[in-house]
Design an enzyme around this catalytic site. Structure first.
Site, PDB file in Angstrom:
ATOM      1  N   ASP A   1      -9.407   5.562  -0.193  1.00  0.00           N
ATOM      2  CA  ASP A   1      -9.762   4.761  -1.185  1.00  0.00           C
ATOM      3  C   ASP A   1     -11.096   5.207  -1.584  1.00  0.00           C
ATOM      4  O   ASP A   1     -11.906   5.978  -0.912  1.00  0.00           O
ATOM      5  CB  ASP A   1      -9.687   3.271  -1.021  1.00  0.00           C
ATOM      6  CG  ASP A   1     -10.382   3.064   0.349  1.00  0.00           C
ATOM      7  OD1 ASP A   1     -10.802   3.488   0.947  1.00  0.00           O
ATOM      8  OD2 ASP A   1      -9.755   1.918   0.842  1.00  0.00           O
TER       9      ASP A   1
ATOM     10  N   ASN B   1      -8.587  -9.839   6.686  1.00  0.00           N
ATOM     11  CA  ASN B   1      -7.597 -10.473   6.409  1.00  0.00           C
ATOM     12  C   ASN B   1      -6.069  -9.770   6.198  1.00  0.00           C
ATOM     13  O   ASN B   1      -5.186  -9.809   5.762  1.00  0.00           O
ATOM     14  CB  ASN B   1      -7.912 -11.063   5.053  1.00  0.00           C
ATOM     15  CG  ASN B   1      -7.915  -9.823   3.858  1.00  0.00           C
ATOM     16  OD1 ASN B   1      -7.871  -8.723   4.192  1.00  0.00           O
ATOM     17  ND2 ASN B   1      -7.899 -10.370   2.625  1.00  0.00           N
TER      18      ASN B   1
ATOM     19  N   HIS C   1      -5.872  -6.408   5.399  1.00  0.00           N
ATOM     20  CA  HIS C   1      -5.764  -5.498   4.212  1.00  0.00           C
ATOM     21  C   HIS C   1      -5.786  -3.987   4.869  1.00  0.00           C
ATOM     22  O   HIS C   1      -6.499  -3.849   5.918  1.00  0.00           O
ATOM     23  CB  HIS C   1      -6.616  -5.590   2.983  1.00  0.00           C
ATOM     24  CG  HIS C   1      -8.144  -5.426   3.707  1.00  0.00           C
ATOM     25  ND1 HIS C   1      -9.086  -6.318   3.674  1.00  0.00           N
ATOM     26  CD2 HIS C   1      -8.826  -4.136   3.584  1.00  0.00           C
ATOM     27  CE1 HIS C   1     -10.268  -5.791   4.287  1.00  0.00           C
ATOM     28  NE2 HIS C   1     -10.253  -4.497   4.143  1.00  0.00           N
TER      29      HIS C   1
ATOM     30  N   GLU D   1      -4.488  -5.678  -0.530  1.00  0.00           N
ATOM     31  CA  GLU D   1      -4.692  -7.057   0.032  1.00  0.00           C
ATOM     32  C   GLU D   1      -3.142  -7.504   0.391  1.00  0.00           C
ATOM     33  O   GLU D   1      -2.173  -7.074  -0.032  1.00  0.00           O
ATOM     34  CB  GLU D   1      -5.319  -7.872  -0.881  1.00  0.00           C
ATOM     35  CG  GLU D   1      -6.765  -7.565  -1.237  1.00  0.00           C
ATOM     36  CD  GLU D   1      -7.792  -7.471  -0.113  1.00  0.00           C
ATOM     37  OE1 GLU D   1      -7.291  -8.706   0.967  1.00  0.00           O
ATOM     38  OE2 GLU D   1      -8.697  -7.174  -0.276  1.00  0.00           O
TER      39      GLU D   1
END
Length: 190
Positions: free
Chosen positions: A67, A136, A138, A143
């Site tokens: 990314d 979390n 991801h 996500e």
């Protein structure tokens, strides 16, 4: 699936670096998928150590990063382009033309994501992918969701991601968008 448990980040870094350097020794032109963040730093340090100890070259290896932030110059200290050069590429003999990133500054993000996915496919796909799992769960900027995302795409960062990462942004404002490989693309890694 083989699960290994280690006690320290250093032990993990040594073990994962061994997996990656073995893959490069077995296939000097392999395609590596790479991640950023604090998690892979011990791995990158150990890859550099193995390279400096001799017997391995990265000059024919191709890399594709997961990314990149949108609207952040790639020369910015917080761009993933800069991070990867500082944490890994500057310590290896990898050729710059073999290092690949999504362009978070592209005028047409959809076309940029398609270009990136096509480039990975034209390289024969990713042989081995390094991932970190966020607080979390991801992966990249994917996500947790009910369905997998397919190819690379532009994503609006969640408030929790912005909150976790904004501590690094003291000069430029924290970006609110990024380009990321989709989950299906990540899962295609050999």
């Amino acid at each position: 699936m083989e699960i290994k448990i280690f006690k320290t980040a250093e032990e993990i870094g040594v073990a994962v670096a061994e997996i990656f350097t073995t893959a490069v020794k077995e296939n000097p032109s392999c395609v590596l998928g790479l991640a950023t963040g604090a998690t892979p730093i011990p791995t990158y340090q150990n890859i550099i150590k193995t390279f400096k100890d001799g017997g391995i070259s990265f000059k024919d290896v191709k890399t594709y990063n997961l990314d990149e932030y949108c609207n952040l110059p790639k020369s910015d200290k917080n761009s993933y382009y800069t991070f990867m050069h500082e944490q890994l590429f500057n310590g290896l003999d990898i050729l710059e033309e073999n290092v690949h990133f999504l362009n978070g500054n592209a005028e047409d993000c959809e076309a940029e994501c398609k270009r990136y996915d096509d480039e990975i496919n034209n390289a024969g796909g990713i042989d081995i992918q390094l991932l970190g799992i966020g607080n979390n769960a991801h992966i990249g900027f994917n996500e947790p969701a009910d369905e997998f995302t397919t190819g690379s795409f532009k994503v609006k960062l969640t408030d929790s991601t912005i909150e976790a990462n904004k501590i690094y942004f003291d000069e430029n404002p924290m970006p609110h968008y990024a380009l990321t490989m989709g989950t299906v693309s990540i899962m295609k890694s050999k």
